[in-house]
Motif scaffolding. Structure first.
Motif, mmCIF file in Angstrom:
data_model
loop_
_atom_site.group_PDB
_atom_site.id
_atom_site.type_symbol
_atom_site.label_atom_id
_atom_site.label_comp_id
_atom_site.label_asym_id
_atom_site.label_seq_id
_atom_site.Cartn_x
_atom_site.Cartn_y
_atom_site.Cartn_z
ATOM 1 N N UNK A 472 0.753 -1.162 -0.100
ATOM 2 C CA UNK A 472 0.016 -0.053 -0.039
ATOM 3 C C UNK A 472 0.865 1.089 -0.117
ATOM 4 N N UNK A 473 0.219 2.327 -0.670
ATOM 5 C CA UNK A 473 0.809 3.555 -0.575
ATOM 6 C C UNK A 473 -0.081 4.740 0.063
ATOM 7 N N UNK A 474 0.330 5.859 0.354
ATOM 8 C CA UNK A 474 -0.631 6.860 0.776
ATOM 9 C C UNK A 474 -1.619 7.053 -0.018
ATOM 10 N N UNK A 475 -1.455 7.203 -1.301
ATOM 11 C CA UNK A 475 -2.578 7.513 -2.158
ATOM 12 C C UNK A 475 -3.678 6.387 -2.055
ATOM 13 N N UNK A 476 -3.431 5.292 -1.385
ATOM 14 C CA UNK A 476 -4.632 4.256 -1.387
ATOM 15 C C UNK A 476 -5.883 4.513 -0.170
ATOM 16 N N UNK A 477 -5.388 5.853 0.793
ATOM 17 C CA UNK A 477 -6.274 5.980 1.816
ATOM 18 C C UNK A 477 -7.628 6.113 1.453
ATOM 19 N N UNK A 478 -8.144 6.919 0.416
ATOM 20 C CA UNK A 478 -9.553 7.203 0.174
ATOM 21 C C UNK A 478 -10.157 5.817 -0.220
ATOM 22 N N UNK A 479 -9.542 4.999 -1.133
ATOM 23 C CA UNK A 479 -10.110 3.784 -1.507
ATOM 24 C C UNK A 479 -10.413 2.866 -0.309
ATOM 25 N N UNK A 480 -9.364 2.672 0.707
ATOM 26 C CA UNK A 480 -9.365 1.688 1.799
ATOM 27 C C UNK A 480 -10.572 2.159 2.696
ATOM 28 N N UNK A 481 -10.856 3.676 2.903
ATOM 29 C CA UNK A 481 -11.525 4.221 3.912
ATOM 30 C C UNK A 481 -13.020 3.884 3.276
ATOM 31 N N UNK A 482 -13.305 3.838 1.805
ATOM 32 C CA UNK A 482 -14.477 3.413 1.529
ATOM 33 C C UNK A 482 -14.737 1.992 1.615
ATOM 34 N N UNK A 483 -13.645 1.245 1.438
ATOM 35 C CA UNK A 483 -13.913 -0.175 1.707
ATOM 36 C C UNK A 483 -14.379 -0.747 2.991
ATOM 37 N N UNK A 484 -13.788 0.013 4.033
ATOM 38 C CA UNK A 484 -13.862 -0.227 5.347
ATOM 39 C C UNK A 484 -15.283 0.366 5.647
ATOM 40 N N UNK A 485 -15.609 1.343 5.371
ATOM 41 C CA UNK A 485 -17.047 1.804 5.645
ATOM 42 C C UNK A 485 -18.150 0.995 4.942
ATOM 43 N N UNK A 486 -17.986 0.404 3.854
ATOM 44 C CA UNK A 486 -19.104 -0.080 3.389
ATOM 45 C C UNK A 486 -19.041 -1.711 3.863
ATOM 46 N N UNK A 487 -17.921 -2.188 4.064
ATOM 47 C CA UNK A 487 -18.005 -3.580 4.733
ATOM 48 C C UNK A 487 -18.499 -3.602 6.186
ATOM 49 N N UNK A 488 -18.170 -2.473 6.783
ATOM 50 C CA UNK A 488 -18.792 -2.185 8.354
ATOM 51 C C UNK A 488 -20.245 -2.104 8.201
ATOM 52 N N UNK A 489 -20.817 -1.290 7.267
ATOM 53 C CA UNK A 489 -22.308 -0.943 7.339
ATOM 54 C C UNK A 489 -23.110 -2.355 6.692
ATOM 55 N N UNK A 490 -22.359 -3.099 5.706
ATOM 56 C CA UNK A 490 -23.005 -4.264 5.589
ATOM 57 C C UNK A 490 -23.247 -5.269 6.720
ATOM 58 N N UNK A 491 -22.069 -5.127 7.665
ATOM 59 C CA UNK A 491 -22.309 -5.960 8.893
ATOM 60 C C UNK A 491 -23.581 -5.514 9.690
ATOM 61 N N UNK A 492 -23.915 -4.151 9.538
ATOM 62 C CA UNK A 492 -25.080 -3.871 10.302
ATOM 63 C C UNK A 492 -26.205 -4.242 9.546
ATOM 64 N N UNK A 493 -26.171 -4.261 8.287
ATOM 65 C CA UNK A 493 -27.297 -4.852 7.482
ATOM 66 C C UNK A 493 -27.561 -6.229 7.564
ATOM 67 N N UNK A 494 -26.691 -7.021 7.771
ATOM 68 C CA UNK A 494 -26.925 -8.237 8.087
ATOM 69 C C UNK A 494 -27.565 -8.608 9.395
ATOM 70 N N UNK A 495 -27.085 -7.693 10.402
ATOM 71 C CA UNK A 495 -27.654 -7.831 11.875
ATOM 72 C C UNK A 495 -29.241 -7.315 11.798
ATOM 73 N N UNK A 496 -29.452 -6.383 11.019
ATOM 74 C CA UNK A 496 -30.753 -6.004 10.794
ATOM 75 C C UNK A 496 -31.467 -7.001 10.087
ATOM 76 N N UNK A 497 -31.301 -7.721 9.081
ATOM 77 C CA UNK A 497 -31.856 -8.913 8.421
ATOM 78 C C UNK A 497 -32.077 -9.931 9.246
ATOM 79 N N UNK A 498 -31.135 -10.274 10.339
ATOM 80 C CA UNK A 498 -31.260 -11.319 11.205
ATOM 81 C C UNK A 498 -32.271 -10.890 12.285
ATOM 82 N N UNK A 499 -32.293 -9.955 12.636
ATOM 83 C CA UNK A 499 -33.342 -9.299 13.754
ATOM 84 C C UNK A 499 -34.828 -9.414 12.987
ATOM 85 N N UNK A 500 -34.808 -9.562 11.721
ATOM 86 C CA UNK A 500 -36.273 -9.607 11.213
ATOM 87 C C UNK A 500 -36.400 -11.090 10.697
ATOM 88 N N UNK A 501 -35.638 -11.926 11.085
ATOM 89 C CA UNK A 501 -35.783 -13.228 10.384
ATOM 90 C C UNK A 501 -36.515 -14.040 11.412
#
Length: 573
Positions: A472-501
């Protein structure tokens, strides 16, 4: 803009707008005559202020500075002469050469072990191919290793006390030599880097210049008692017998006792850490604080509400087995990643990277922790042993290869987190829910990316610069931030789907209460991302979560929500 430049610009602007008050300015400047600020102001004042008292004060300041420099030079000359006179009175004459050993003396590490570890990381097959060379003798092995491995002297750790000792002897005009059992290629490279030695003599593939062999070589070269010697190992006692004077660097109690039997007046350079200090270094190398990540083995137990004593006991055994294996994996990683750790702002202080803990201790620690892990795993179902073995192989593969590849490394890290969940299920014989598997996959991927984000942020965001040992280089920061945010919020979505199952109604009496977990998890993930962006995440995210007050509070709130939801609920068979 620094304070001097800012003040200078302010003075110039004030002089231009208030020429009648320049006298007041220079009167004020008289009070800071000794400050470098005066020099910067005088250089940029308008021309009509050149002949003001300010210029006279500046000239007198320069004159005094020149006098101080001259006085300091005379003082240095006198001090050098005093050192020479003192050294002569103690027998440190310029005619007597001073000989240094390399490994453990000039270096705080062992060049042979450093080369072996580098080869193990770059090409394990070539390391195995060195066995015939080992049979031929250590000199042949060292020469073969020096050919296969290119050691950069800048990535080694040096003994500052010894370098100071050598520099002091050099200022006295003494000839200084490096005579070592290390291979001549490595020894010459280090000598060229340090620029301290008048000559270098080392093992050449035919002769291993150590112990008695080195003693004979030095006597043939300088004569009996014709040299002073600085070493550190038991084998150096043979050289100390032939030397005029001897010094030992960080000697062990046994080594010092053997040397003092022949050289009672041996000089000691530095003192080795005591038993408790060495134990603290070993504990630090095992990274006990990282054991916190292994609480994930309890996840299947808690998620399924199987809280029987036997089940919790099996999970606890699995926890400690994973702790032993995790410590072994960290030791392997530290040993294989020495050059990159020494370039890192914080990792260079690790016990092996800093040279505070001998590399030779590493294999003994590995035998201890892996032996304990095998003993603990033998008390659990065979499936757990298979998962544990998979974890060990995966961590070694990560250290040797995968950590250098972009994206593949974070996917692998997320997998290492998830393996702990599978291990908890295998140890307690509880099936892993697909909901738990999906939730943990996305959450741990987010945390793995956050770990890389933290490293890049601490790197200082210097354009084009890489994280040592990573892709990795410093220029990868924006992309990594997007990936971390998306993956983290998807885990919240999975939790919400589980609660509704429909599955959630089996374990919880009031499953609608579990919806409150979603905002709590959103808050925690968002905060972790912001802290990593600010460079305030200095540890593994899981370890950080278990030690951070706000994370602990979030976890407590989550536990209360789960308890309320499960109140009066049936327990799964």
């Amino acid at each position: 803009m620094n304070i001097e430049l800012l003040s200078a610009h302010a003075a110039r602007a004030f002089c231009r707008s208030h020429p009648h008050q320049q006298g007041e300015i220079t009167d004020s400047l008289q009070q800071c005559l000794e400050s470098p600020l005066l020099m910067s102001i005088c250089r940029i004042l308008p021309n009509r202020a050149v002949h003001s008292p300010c210029r006279r004060y500046y000239s007198s300041w320069c004159a005094r500075e020149r006098e101080n420099v001259a006085t300091a030079g005379r003082t240095m000359q006198l001090a050098t002469q005093v050192r020479k006179d003192t050294a002569t009175s103690r027998g440190e004459t310029a005619e007597v050469p001073l000989v240094f050993d390399l490994d453990g003396t000039v270096l705080r590490t062992d060049s042979l072990l450093e080369a072996l570890l580098r080869l193990a990381k770059s090409n394990v097959l070539k390391l195995i191919g060195l066995l015939p060379a080992l049979i031929s003798g250590k000199a042949v092995l060292k020469e073969r290793l020096a050919t296969l491995v290119d050691i950069d002297p800048r990535h080694l750790v040096y003994n500052c006390d010894v370098l100071h000792y050598a520099t002091r002897a050099r200022t006295l005009g003494r000839p200084i030599y490096l005579v070592t059992a290390a291979d001549q290629k490595i020894a010459r490279k280090i000598a060229d880097h340090l620029q301290l030695f008048d000559g270098v003599f080392a093992s050449d593939g035919a002769v291993n210049l150590k112990g008695v062999t080195k003693a004979r070589f030095l006597v043939d070269m300088f004569g009996q008692a014709g040299f002073d010697y600085v070493g550190n190992a038991e084998a150096d006692r043979y050289i100390c017998r032939k030397a005029r004077r001897a010094a030992m660097v960080l000697p062990s109690a046994r080594t010092l006792r053997l040397v003092q039997a022949d050289c009672p007046d041996v000089e000691i350079i530095g003192y080795r850490a005591g038993v408790w200090s060495r134990l603290r270094l070993i504990v630090k190398a095992m990274r006990l604080h990282q054991w916190a990540k292994n609480v994930l083995v309890y996840a299947p137990v808690l998620a399924s509400h199987h809280l029987e004593a036997e089940t919790l006991g099996h999970a606890t055994l699995a926890f400690f087995a994973f702790c032993m294996c995790a410590s072994g994996a960290y030791i392997i990683n530290d040993l294989l990643d020495l050059p990159h750790d020494r370039l890192h702002a914080s990792k260079r202080h690790r016990p092996f990277a800093s040279g505070n803990l001998s590399l030779a201790v590493g294999p003994f620690l590995l035998a201890l922790v892996f032996g304990a892990a095998i003993a603990l795993a033998s008390t659990l179902p065979p499936e757990f042993s298979m998962v544990l073995l998979t974890y060990v192989v995966a961590t070694i593969l990560y250290s040797l290869l995968l950590k250098k590849y972009v994206v593949a490394d974070v996917l692998f890290l997320a997998g290492l987190y998830s393996i702990r969940v599978f291990a908890g299920g295998a140890a307690t014989e509880i099936a892993i829910s697909p909901w738990l598997l999906a939730f943990s996959t996305f959450l741990f991927l987010s945390l793995a990316i956050v770990k890389r984000l933290s490293e890049l942020t601490l790197l200082g965001r210097q354009e084009g610069r890489e994280v040592a040992g990573r892709g990795y280089v410093a220029d990868d920061l924006p992309m990594l931030q997007s990936m971390a945010t998306a993956s983290g919020y998807i885990s919240v979505l999975v939790l919400a789907l589980y609660v509704n199952s429909s599955d959630v109604r089996i374990l919880y009496h009031s499953p609608q209460v579990l919806w409150l977990l979603c905002p709590v998890l959103l808050f925690w993930i968002s905060r972790i991302l912001i802290l990593s962006q600010r460079g305030q995440m200095h540890d593994d995210p899981v370890v950080f979560a278990l030690t951070d007050r706000m994370s602990q509070l979030s976890g407590l709130v989550g536990c209360i929500i789960i308890l309320v939801a499960a109140l009066n609920g049936p327990i799964a068979p």
